[in-house]
Design a protein around this motif. Structure first.
Motif, PDB file in Angstrom:
ATOM      1  N   SER A  19       0.793  -1.391  -0.095  1.00  0.00           N
ATOM      2  CA  SER A  19      -0.005  -0.168  -0.059  1.00  0.00           C
ATOM      3  C   SER A  19       0.938   1.372  -0.097  1.00  0.00           C
ATOM      4  O   SER A  19       0.418   2.420  -0.394  1.00  0.00           O
ATOM      5  N   HIS A  20       2.030   0.998   0.535  1.00  0.00           N
ATOM      6  CA  HIS A  20       2.972   2.242   0.778  1.00  0.00           C
ATOM      7  C   HIS A  20       2.182   3.336   1.475  1.00  0.00           C
ATOM      8  O   HIS A  20       2.279   4.618   0.826  1.00  0.00           O
ATOM      9  N   MET A  21       1.597   3.194   2.414  1.00  0.00           N
ATOM     10  CA  MET A  21       0.840   4.186   3.133  1.00  0.00           C
ATOM     11  C   MET A  21       1.796   5.016   4.323  1.00  0.00           C
ATOM     12  O   MET A  21       2.590   4.625   4.673  1.00  0.00           O
ATOM     13  N   SER A  22       1.166   6.108   4.574  1.00  0.00           N
ATOM     14  CA  SER A  22       1.750   6.847   5.767  1.00  0.00           C
ATOM     15  C   SER A  22       1.920   6.120   6.971  1.00  0.00           C
ATOM     16  O   SER A  22       0.809   5.335   7.219  1.00  0.00           O
ATOM     17  N   THR A  23       2.752   6.292   7.849  1.00  0.00           N
ATOM     18  CA  THR A  23       2.728   5.692   9.073  1.00  0.00           C
ATOM     19  C   THR A  23       2.043   6.366  10.267  1.00  0.00           C
ATOM     20  O   THR A  23       1.925   5.836  11.178  1.00  0.00           O
TER      21      THR A  23
ATOM     22  N   PRO B  21      -9.431  11.018   3.119  1.00  0.00           N
ATOM     23  CA  PRO B  21      -9.218  10.307   1.781  1.00  0.00           C
ATOM     24  C   PRO B  21      -8.308   9.095   1.868  1.00  0.00           C
ATOM     25  O   PRO B  21      -8.578   8.086   1.397  1.00  0.00           O
ATOM     26  N   THR B  22      -7.285   8.894   2.974  1.00  0.00           N
ATOM     27  CA  THR B  22      -6.417   7.900   3.204  1.00  0.00           C
ATOM     28  C   THR B  22      -7.456   6.825   4.112  1.00  0.00           C
ATOM     29  O   THR B  22      -7.129   5.687   3.646  1.00  0.00           O
ATOM     30  N   PHE B  23      -8.054   7.354   4.690  1.00  0.00           N
ATOM     31  CA  PHE B  23      -9.020   6.386   5.352  1.00  0.00           C
ATOM     32  C   PHE B  23      -9.830   5.664   4.469  1.00  0.00           C
ATOM     33  O   PHE B  23      -9.953   4.185   4.415  1.00  0.00           O
ATOM     34  N   HIS B  24     -10.405   6.294   3.559  1.00  0.00           N
ATOM     35  CA  HIS B  24     -11.175   5.393   2.550  1.00  0.00           C
ATOM     36  C   HIS B  24     -10.516   4.604   1.769  1.00  0.00           C
ATOM     37  O   HIS B  24     -10.852   3.484   1.049  1.00  0.00           O
ATOM     38  N   LYS B  25      -9.138   5.277   1.297  1.00  0.00           N
ATOM     39  CA  LYS B  25      -8.246   4.165   0.600  1.00  0.00           C
ATOM     40  C   LYS B  25      -7.972   2.849   1.522  1.00  0.00           C
ATOM     41  O   LYS B  25      -8.057   1.894   0.906  1.00  0.00           O
ATOM     42  N   MET B  26      -7.868   2.993   3.018  1.00  0.00           N
ATOM     43  CA  MET B  26      -7.678   1.975   3.707  1.00  0.00           C
ATOM     44  C   MET B  26      -8.889   0.987   3.426  1.00  0.00           C
ATOM     45  O   MET B  26      -8.835  -0.514   3.381  1.00  0.00           O
TER      46      MET B  26
ATOM     47  N   LEU C 249     -16.277  -0.160  -5.579  1.00  0.00           N
ATOM     48  CA  LEU C 249     -15.464   0.899  -4.785  1.00  0.00           C
ATOM     49  C   LEU C 249     -14.349   1.384  -5.821  1.00  0.00           C
ATOM     50  O   LEU C 249     -13.918   2.580  -5.902  1.00  0.00           O
ATOM     51  N   LEU C 250     -13.823   0.660  -6.612  1.00  0.00           N
ATOM     52  CA  LEU C 250     -12.882   1.342  -7.565  1.00  0.00           C
ATOM     53  C   LEU C 250     -13.325   2.119  -8.693  1.00  0.00           C
ATOM     54  O   LEU C 250     -12.506   2.884  -9.227  1.00  0.00           O
ATOM     55  N   ALA C 251     -14.481   1.853  -8.759  1.00  0.00           N
ATOM     56  CA  ALA C 251     -15.070   2.715 -10.127  1.00  0.00           C
ATOM     57  C   ALA C 251     -15.567   4.102  -9.537  1.00  0.00           C
ATOM     58  O   ALA C 251     -15.704   5.025 -10.124  1.00  0.00           O
ATOM     59  N   ASP C 252     -15.630   4.221  -8.086  1.00  0.00           N
ATOM     60  CA  ASP C 252     -16.154   5.494  -7.386  1.00  0.00           C
ATOM     61  C   ASP C 252     -15.449   5.841  -6.118  1.00  0.00           C
ATOM     62  O   ASP C 252     -15.814   5.003  -5.286  1.00  0.00           O
ATOM     63  N   ASP C 253     -14.428   6.425  -5.989  1.00  0.00           N
ATOM     64  CA  ASP C 253     -13.717   6.564  -5.047  1.00  0.00           C
ATOM     65  C   ASP C 253     -14.508   7.490  -3.751  1.00  0.00           C
ATOM     66  O   ASP C 253     -13.797   7.619  -2.853  1.00  0.00           O
TER      67      ASP C 253
END
Length: 635
Positions: A177-181, A189-194, A287-291
């Motif tokens: 994921s290379h997400m922030s620590t 937005p990062t929460f939704h990415k999770m 979900l991938l079609a609508d962020d």
């Protein structure tokens, strides 16, 4: 007596020799591991406290019996995948040997082979997160291993977490994921990415052919759930929910026709059936079609596309999604939300049931609020230094008149009279803790009314919330602000806090329990009520009421090495600061500590602000802002 079965089969030499050889092989390998551990030079590390940490206090409420029956819910449509032995599979919490190098990150990629190494009875238990949730993840793992479950994996969303878990002996895989620590915050937005990562993960694991118990990191397991899931072998998906009104009073699945709340995807169990795989695939594509779609909303939308009829008369399962998926809703009484567990005073306790899990939903103050709630319940694992803070601890016994707690109707006014009475005591305790440089053990907090995000009549209709009830600290206090580092030049030095159950926690070390000073307030000038560093023969310090800053510093200077100072009451203990700069900074700090109550009906906005200094405003009343101009905290 243990050898009699061997004697009974002694006439069958081939069988006996086989058993005997097996025992010898087992002894050989056990000895190998023991000597490896002794001579590996492995240093003591962070895992020690997790391994030795005593059981949580819930063992006093929840039966100590742990059902470890094997899960027999393997779907007939899917052949169990093989579980080959692997030299890479170590017991959980067994750290790598001294001199071990970090393997290349590509070796942690999610593959069927990697999952096979942890699967048991065709089930894998999975959570995931970033480094900000490291302590939640360790707590999650510790509860499972305490329950005898080792078929688990943790997905790491950043390299820092991946490496940290590897060195602590936790089975981990790289989610790439290379997400922030850092803590991303709910709704960001990062929460939704999770959330999308979760769906992608489910869609990736199901084709491996294993049952998947997917969990959020902000929940803990209190009882082995696998035998429960095995009771419903026909279910494609079993999901938790945000239901706050019970639909059953036993351990049956919730009645699907009566569950009006959202299905909560923080705890759900998937079987690798055709219907479940189809659901995961469509959910992922949505979900991938609508962020902009939240993962949980998407799940509810797609699952409820068709809901019903019941699969049969007895299981509690219903057809859902495309009409072929068999769905079960886990009972909110024992697969608890933050409301049914914390606010409804343990719905499971009232119904005499044993909880399987608690998920820290229905809470405030962000991640800090979640952590504090689990600490209040004594189900969060902290390192030893948390229980032996430098400077020691300060606690007090709260005093609440019976009339404020029990008399009259449960109204907004009676709620605020009760809470404000406690706020004033806590304010004095915070001042004393700041003067003595001690960590304040917060008292239990009583409320008459529930706190929610929307208008309500005081408590949710149909829920089992008792009035009054012991409310979580985040119902009144902004726990995240209390724990936040604020500039000292404006807010003075920080005041550390602990949860109200802290001194009852089994993890509290002996040196803290045995270093205790009781303080009793007395009327200044009366007999045996002089400012002194000496205690009574029973070890009690008598201290004058209405003492100011300098008197506190002087009297308690001789007790700096005492771990716990407990006041029999805090009322009339503190008369104020003499250092006006210190006082101004203290006021700037603590007036930000309280939040809002929400919400009155038929008024917008409907929230009412708590005020740390309510008693200095004779005209103060618990009313919502009357205009947008008034809608701000009282500072």
């Amino acid at each position: 007596m243990g050898w009699y079965p061997l004697q009974d089969v002694s006439n069958s030499k081939p069988l006996f020799l086989t058993i005997y050889a097996t025992i010898l092989v087992g002894i050989f390998f056990s000895s190998f591991y023991v000597f490896s551990a002794i001579y590996s030079g492995k240093p003591a590390d962070f895992n020690t406290w997790l391994t030795l940490s005593p059981s949580s206090s819930l063992s006093n409420v929840v039966s100590s019996h742990r059902d470890q029956a094997p899960n027999v819910s393997t779907p007939t449509a899917v052949e169990p995948a093989p579980y080959p032995p692997s030299k890479q599979t170590r017991p959980i919490w067994e750290v790598p040997h001294h001199g071990t190098k970090m393997p290349p990150h590509k070796s942690f990629r999610l593959t069927k082979t990697l999952v096979q190494q942890r699967v048991k009875d065709n089930v894998i238990i999975v959570t995931f997160g970033n480094y900000a949730f490291m302590d939640f993840i360790l707590t999650w793992v510790k509860h499972l291993t305490d329950l005898g479950l080792s078929n688990l994996l943790v997905g790491a969303m950043d390299t820092k977490l991946l490496e940290a878990l590897f060195w602590r002996g936790i089975p981990v895989f790289d989610m790439g994921s290379h997400m922030s620590t850092i803590d991303v915050g709910w709704g960001s937005p990062t929460f939704h990415k999770m959330g999308r990562e979760k769906v992608i993960l489910i869609d990736a694991i199901l084709p491996f052919g294993y049952e998947l118990l997917m969990c959020d990191t902000d929940m803990v397991w209190l009882k082995n759930p696998l035998p429960y899931f095995a009771r419903f072998p026909g279910a494609d998906v079993l999901t938790s929910s945000d239901q706050v009104v019970p639909t059953v009073v036993d351990d049956s699945l919730d009645v699907w026709q009566q569950v009006g709340a959202a299905y909560n995807i923080g705890i759900f169990h998937w079987r690798p059936t055709r219907a479940a795989k189809k659901l995961a695939k469509e959910w992922r594509e949505m979900l991938l079609a609508d962020d902009k779609i939240w993962d949980q909303n998407g799940f509810n939308e797609i699952v409820r596309r068709q809901l019903g009829p019941s699969v049969d008369d007895g299981s509690g399962l219903a057809y859902a999604f495309d009409g072929n998926l068999k769905l079960g809703i886990l009972p909110a009484t024992i697969f608890c939300s933050g409301h049914t567990f914390f606010v409804q005073q343990g719905m499971y306790q009232q119904l005499r049931l044993e909880p399987y899990a608690v998920h820290t939903t229905f809470q405030y103050a962000g991640t800090e609020g979640k952590r504090h709630r689990l600490r209040e319940a004594m189900v969060f694992y902290d390192p030893p230094e948390y229980y032996d803070s430098p400077g020691g601890f300060l606690s007090f016994k709260p005093a609440i008149p019976k009339s404020l707690l029990l008399d009259g109707e449960h109204t907004i006014e009676s709620h605020f009279y009760l809470v404000n009475y406690q706020i004033k005591q806590i304010r004095s305790a915070l001042a004393i803790a700041s003067l003595l440089n001690r960590t304040l053990v917060m008292p239990p907090l009583w409320c008459r009314l529930d706190r929610l995000w929307f208008p309500h009549p005081g408590v949710l209709v149909g829920s089992m919330t008792r009035q009054p009830f012991l409310c979580p600290l985040d119902h009144v206090f902004e726990v995240n602000i209390m724990l936040k580092e604020l500039p000292e030049e404006e807010f003075g030095h920080g005041i550390n806090i602990r949860e109200y159950s802290f001194l009852e926690n089994p993890s509290l070390p002996k040196q803290v329990k045995e270093s205790w000073l009781d303080v009793q307030l007395c009327q200044g000038g009366s007999q045996d009520c002089n400012v002194s560093n000496s205690t009574t023969p029973s070890g009690v310090l008598r201290f004058p009421k209405n003492s100011k800053e300098e008197m506190f510093k002087s009297a308690f200077s001789s007790f700096k090495d005492v771990k716990v100072i407990q006041f029999s009451t805090i009322q009339d203990a503190f008369a104020g600061f003499t250092d006006k700069t210190r006082e101004e900074r203290f006021r700037n700090r603590v007036k930000r500590y309280v939040g809002i109550w929400c919400c009155v009906e038929n008024h917008s906005p409907g929230h009412v602000y708590y005020d740390m200094y309510w008693d200095e405003k004779p005209s103060w009343k618990p009313v919502p802002p009357q205009s947008p101009h008034d809608d701000h905290p009282p500072w």
